[in-house]
Design a protein around this motif. Structure first.
Motif, PDB file in Angstrom:
ATOM      1  N   GLY A  66       0.807  -1.215   0.000  1.00  0.00           N
ATOM      2  CA  GLY A  66       0.000   0.000   0.000  1.00  0.00           C
ATOM      3  C   GLY A  66       0.834   1.255   0.000  1.00  0.00           C
ATOM      4  N   GLY A  67       2.134   1.109   0.342  1.00  0.00           N
ATOM      5  CA  GLY A  67       3.028   2.257   0.317  1.00  0.00           C
ATOM      6  C   GLY A  67       3.356   2.673  -1.103  1.00  0.00           C
ATOM      7  N   PRO A  68       3.777   3.936  -1.319  1.00  0.00           N
ATOM      8  CA  PRO A  68       3.965   4.464  -2.672  1.00  0.00           C
ATOM      9  C   PRO A  68       5.296   4.142  -3.333  1.00  0.00           C
ATOM     10  CG  PRO A  68       4.353   6.200  -1.078  1.00  0.00           C
ATOM     11  CD  PRO A  68       3.910   4.991  -0.296  1.00  0.00           C
ATOM     12  N   ASP A  69       6.276   3.608  -2.592  1.00  0.00           N
ATOM     13  CA  ASP A  69       7.590   3.337  -3.174  1.00  0.00           C
ATOM     14  C   ASP A  69       7.516   2.057  -4.004  1.00  0.00           C
ATOM     15  OD1 ASP A  69      10.281   2.502  -3.653  1.00  0.00           O
ATOM     16  OD2 ASP A  69      10.960   3.754  -1.993  1.00  0.00           O
ATOM     17  N   ALA A  70       7.482   2.219  -5.321  1.00  0.00           N
ATOM     18  CA  ALA A  70       7.292   1.072  -6.219  1.00  0.00           C
ATOM     19  C   ALA A  70       8.458   0.106  -6.171  1.00  0.00           C
ATOM     20  CB  ALA A  70       7.082   1.562  -7.654  1.00  0.00           C
ATOM     21  N   GLY A  71       9.625   0.578  -5.794  1.00  0.00           N
ATOM     22  CA  GLY A  71      10.780  -0.294  -5.750  1.00  0.00           C
ATOM     23  C   GLY A  71      10.896  -1.079  -4.451  1.00  0.00           C
TER      24      GLY A  71
ATOM     25  N   GLU B 142      -1.857   3.245  11.655  1.00  0.00           N
ATOM     26  CA  GLU B 142      -1.285   3.845  10.451  1.00  0.00           C
ATOM     27  C   GLU B 142      -0.157   4.806  10.829  1.00  0.00           C
ATOM     28  OE1 GLU B 142      -2.278   2.859   7.492  1.00  0.00           O
ATOM     29  OE2 GLU B 142      -3.939   1.638   8.287  1.00  0.00           O
ATOM     30  N   VAL B 143       0.907   4.798  10.003  1.00  0.00           N
ATOM     31  CA  VAL B 143       1.972   5.784  10.138  1.00  0.00           C
ATOM     32  C   VAL B 143       2.072   6.541   8.820  1.00  0.00           C
ATOM     33  CG1 VAL B 143       3.208   4.438  11.866  1.00  0.00           C
ATOM     34  CG2 VAL B 143       3.759   4.113   9.457  1.00  0.00           C
ATOM     35  N   ASP B 144       2.944   7.531   8.748  1.00  0.00           N
ATOM     36  CA  ASP B 144       3.020   8.373   7.558  1.00  0.00           C
ATOM     37  C   ASP B 144       3.294   7.564   6.302  1.00  0.00           C
ATOM     38  OD1 ASP B 144       2.569  10.541   9.168  1.00  0.00           O
ATOM     39  OD2 ASP B 144       4.684  11.125   9.296  1.00  0.00           O
ATOM     40  N   SER B 145       2.652   7.941   5.216  1.00  0.00           N
ATOM     41  CA  SER B 145       2.866   7.290   3.924  1.00  0.00           C
ATOM     42  C   SER B 145       4.322   7.445   3.487  1.00  0.00           C
ATOM     43  CB  SER B 145       1.940   7.908   2.880  1.00  0.00           C
ATOM     44  OG  SER B 145       2.157   7.331   1.610  1.00  0.00           O
ATOM     45  N   ASN B 146       4.835   6.391   2.821  1.00  0.00           N
ATOM     46  CA  ASN B 146       6.197   6.403   2.281  1.00  0.00           C
ATOM     47  C   ASN B 146       7.254   6.431   3.388  1.00  0.00           C
ATOM     48  OD1 ASN B 146       7.996   6.313   0.088  1.00  0.00           O
ATOM     49  ND2 ASN B 146       8.219   8.539   0.045  1.00  0.00           N
ATOM     50  N   SER B 147       6.894   5.879   4.551  1.00  0.00           N
ATOM     51  CA  SER B 147       7.839   5.906   5.667  1.00  0.00           C
ATOM     52  C   SER B 147       8.623   4.601   5.817  1.00  0.00           C
ATOM     53  CB  SER B 147       7.108   6.235   6.972  1.00  0.00           C
ATOM     54  OG  SER B 147       6.132   5.259   7.264  1.00  0.00           O
TER      55      SER B 147
ATOM     56  N   GLU C 124      12.545   3.353   8.010  1.00  0.00           N
ATOM     57  CA  GLU C 124      13.719   3.248   7.149  1.00  0.00           C
ATOM     58  C   GLU C 124      13.690   4.228   5.983  1.00  0.00           C
ATOM     59  OE1 GLU C 124      16.067  -0.163   4.506  1.00  0.00           O
ATOM     60  OE2 GLU C 124      14.646  -0.737   6.075  1.00  0.00           O
ATOM     61  N   LEU C 125      12.557   4.375   5.330  1.00  0.00           N
ATOM     62  CA  LEU C 125      12.493   5.177   4.108  1.00  0.00           C
ATOM     63  C   LEU C 125      12.429   6.676   4.388  1.00  0.00           C
ATOM     64  CD1 LEU C 125      10.073   2.978   1.963  1.00  0.00           C
ATOM     65  CD2 LEU C 125      12.571   2.891   2.109  1.00  0.00           C
ATOM     66  N   SER C 126      11.618   7.080   5.322  1.00  0.00           N
ATOM     67  CA  SER C 126      11.504   8.511   5.628  1.00  0.00           C
ATOM     68  C   SER C 126      12.645   9.002   6.509  1.00  0.00           C
ATOM     69  CB  SER C 126      10.177   8.799   6.329  1.00  0.00           C
ATOM     70  OG  SER C 126      10.151   8.209   7.623  1.00  0.00           O
ATOM     71  N   GLY C 127      13.256   8.099   7.264  1.00  0.00           N
ATOM     72  CA  GLY C 127      14.302   8.502   8.197  1.00  0.00           C
ATOM     73  C   GLY C 127      13.763   9.224   9.413  1.00  0.00           C
ATOM     74  N   ASN C 128      12.466   9.095   9.665  1.00  0.00           N
ATOM     75  CA  ASN C 128      11.839   9.776  10.794  1.00  0.00           C
ATOM     76  C   ASN C 128      11.638   8.844  11.979  1.00  0.00           C
ATOM     77  OD1 ASN C 128      11.588  12.200   9.400  1.00  0.00           O
ATOM     78  ND2 ASN C 128       9.520  11.756   8.687  1.00  0.00           N
TER      79      ASN C 128
END
Length: 371
Positions: free
Chosen positions: A162-167, A216-221, A240-244
Motif C-alpha cells: 500500500g506504500g507508494p515506493d514502487a521499488g 497507520e503511520v506516515d505514507s512512504n515511511s 527506514e524510508l523517511s528517516g523519521n
C-alpha cells in the motif's frame, strides 16, 4: 598485550551471574556478548566475547557455524539463544541454542523453518518466539518446549502493501515483531503498508485485535524497528524510508502519536535501528547509506517527546547497535567496516565519543548481551 592483560584480570574476577537488565553485578562488570553476522564473506556465524562494561574492552571466547545469523536474542535467564538464519529461500530458519555464559559456547538444540524468506528479527517472551520475515512479508510464531527448543511454527501472519515506493514497497515486508511491556500484545512493523500491526495475546493463541488491528503511520515511511521506554509509557518507531522517528504514548495496547522528528536529515532512505539508554533519558537511532552514524535525542521525561542532542558518525552501515546495561557504552555493529565500534556515552549530554577499542568481526549485524 591488551588481550593478555584483560584475560589475566578476568581470571581474578568473580564470574558474572544471571541478573535483570539494568543491574550490574557488584563484584564484576563483565558481560557475555554475542555477535550475529552475515556469512557470505569470511564469517562463520555467531561469535561470543567477554565484554567489560567498566573498561569497554572485549576478549574473544567462542564461535559456532550458522548461516546468516543476522539477528539473535537471549532468553531472560541467558540459558538459551534464538537466532535466525536469514536466507532468501526455503532454508530460512530459526535456530535454538543452549548457552554457557561462562565459556561463551553454544550448542544447537534444533532449528525450525520460518515459512517465510529472510527472517531478520527475533524476540521472545519465554513461552513463544517471534520472527519477522522480511522477504516473506510475514510474522512466524514458535511455541517453546520446556528444554528451550522450538516447536514448529504454528501461526503465520502476513503483512500487506500500500506504500507508494514502487521499488521497495511493492511486495509485503515485515521488519520486526516485539512484545509489549505489559505482555498483553504483539506489535509488528508492516513495512510496505506503512503501518504497525497489533495482535492480542491470549492464553492459547494470538489473534488480530478485532477493532484496532493496525496503527497507520506516515505514507512512504517504511516502518522498521519499534522500541518501548523503560517505564512502558512511550514507544518509538524508526522508519527506514523517511528517516523519521515517530513517538507514541502507550497505554493498554493503544499507541497514540505525539511527535514525528527526523533522524536522517540527508534522506538517504536507510535508517535502521533504535534504542533508549537504560535510564530512558536519551534515544539513539542509526542511519546508513549517507552520513552513516547515530542520531542522538534527549527525551522529555514528562511528555516523552524528543529534542535533537547531537549526531555521531560511525563506520559504514551501522545496521544494529546496543547500549550496555550500566549505560556507559554504546556498541555499533558496522557491517561494511567489519568492526563493532565501542563508543563511550556521556550520561549528562548523551553524546558519544569513540574509544578506538574496535572489535573486529567480519560483517557484524547484531550485538546482544547476556547478563
Amino acid at each position: 598485550m591488551k588481550s593478555l592483560l584483560f584475560f589475566m584480570l578476568g581470571l581474578a574476577m568473580v564470574a558474572c551471574s544471571p541478573r535483570k537488565a539494568g543491574n550490574v553485578n557488584s563484584e564484576s562488570d563483565e558481560l557475555t556478548m554475542l555477535v550475529g553476522t552475515y556469512t557470505d564473506g569470511n564469517s562463520k556465524g555467531i561469535y561470543t566475547f567477554r565484554f567489560n562494561q567498566a573498561t569497554g574492552m572485549a576478549t574473544a571466547l567462542s564461535s559456532i557455524e550458522v548461516p546468516n545469523p543476522s539477528y539473535l536474542i537471549p532468553s531472560e535467564d541467558g540459558k538459551f539463544i534464538y537466532a535466525v538464519s536469514e536466507m532468501n529461500d526455503t532454508t530460512a530458519a530459526l535456530n535454538a541454542f543452549s548457552f554457557d555464559k561462562e565459556t561463551g559456547q553454544l550448542r544447537l538444540l534444533n532449528r525450525q523453518p520460518t515459512m517465510g524468506a529472510d527472517p531478520c528479527y527475533v524476540s521472545t517472551n519465554g513461552k513463544e518466539v517471534l520472527t519477522a520475515n522480511y522477504s516473506g512479508g510475514s510474522m512466524s510464531i514458535f511455541p517453546l518446549k520446556k528444554d528451550g527448543s522450538l516447536e514448529p511454527a504454528d501461526t503465520l501472519f502476513e503483512g500487506s502493501t500500500g506504500g507508494p515506493d514502487a521499488g521497495r514497497q511493492a511486495t509485503p515486508h515485515v521488519h520486526c515483531a516485539v512484545f509489549s511491556p505489559d505482555g498483553k500484545y504483539i506489535f509488528a512493523t508492516d513495512f510496505s503498508a506503512d503501518r504497525i500491526l497489533r495482535f492480542v495475546m491470549h492464553p492459547k493463541s494470538i489473534i488480530p485485535h478485532p477493532s484496532a488491528e493496525a496503527i497507520e503511520v506516515d505514507s512512504n515511511s517504511g516502518p522498521r524497528h519499534l522500541t518501548f521506554s523503560p517505564n512502558g509509557k512511550y514507544a518509538y518507531l524508526i522508519s527506514e524510508l523517511s528517516g523519521n522517528i515517530t513517538a507514541f504514548s502507550y497505554l493498554d495496547g493503544k499507541l497514540e502519536k505525539i511527535q514525528t522528528i527526523a533522524a536522517d536529515t540527508l534522506r538517504a532512505r536507510g535508517s535502521a535501528d533504535i534504542h533508549l539508554s537504560p535510564d530512558g533519558k536519551y534515544l539513539y537511532a542509526s542511519n546508513r547509506l549517507k552520513g552513516d552514524g547515530i542520531a542522538i535525542f534527549e527525551v522529555n521525561p514528562e511528555t516523552g517527546m524528543l529534542a535533537k542532542a547531537g549526531y555521531q558518525l560511525t563506520g559504514i552501515h551501522p545496521r544494529n547497535f546496543i547500549i550496555t546495561p550500566n549505560g556507559k557504552y554504546l556498541l555499533a555493529a558496522c557491517r561494511d567496516s567489519h568492526v563493532i565500534q565501542v563508543f563511550q556515552r556521556d550520561p549528562i549530554t548523551g553524546l558519544l565519543s569513540d574509544t578506538h577499542q574496535d572489535i573486529k568481526v567480519d560483517k557484524p549485524v547484531c550485538v546482544q548481551f547476556v547478563k
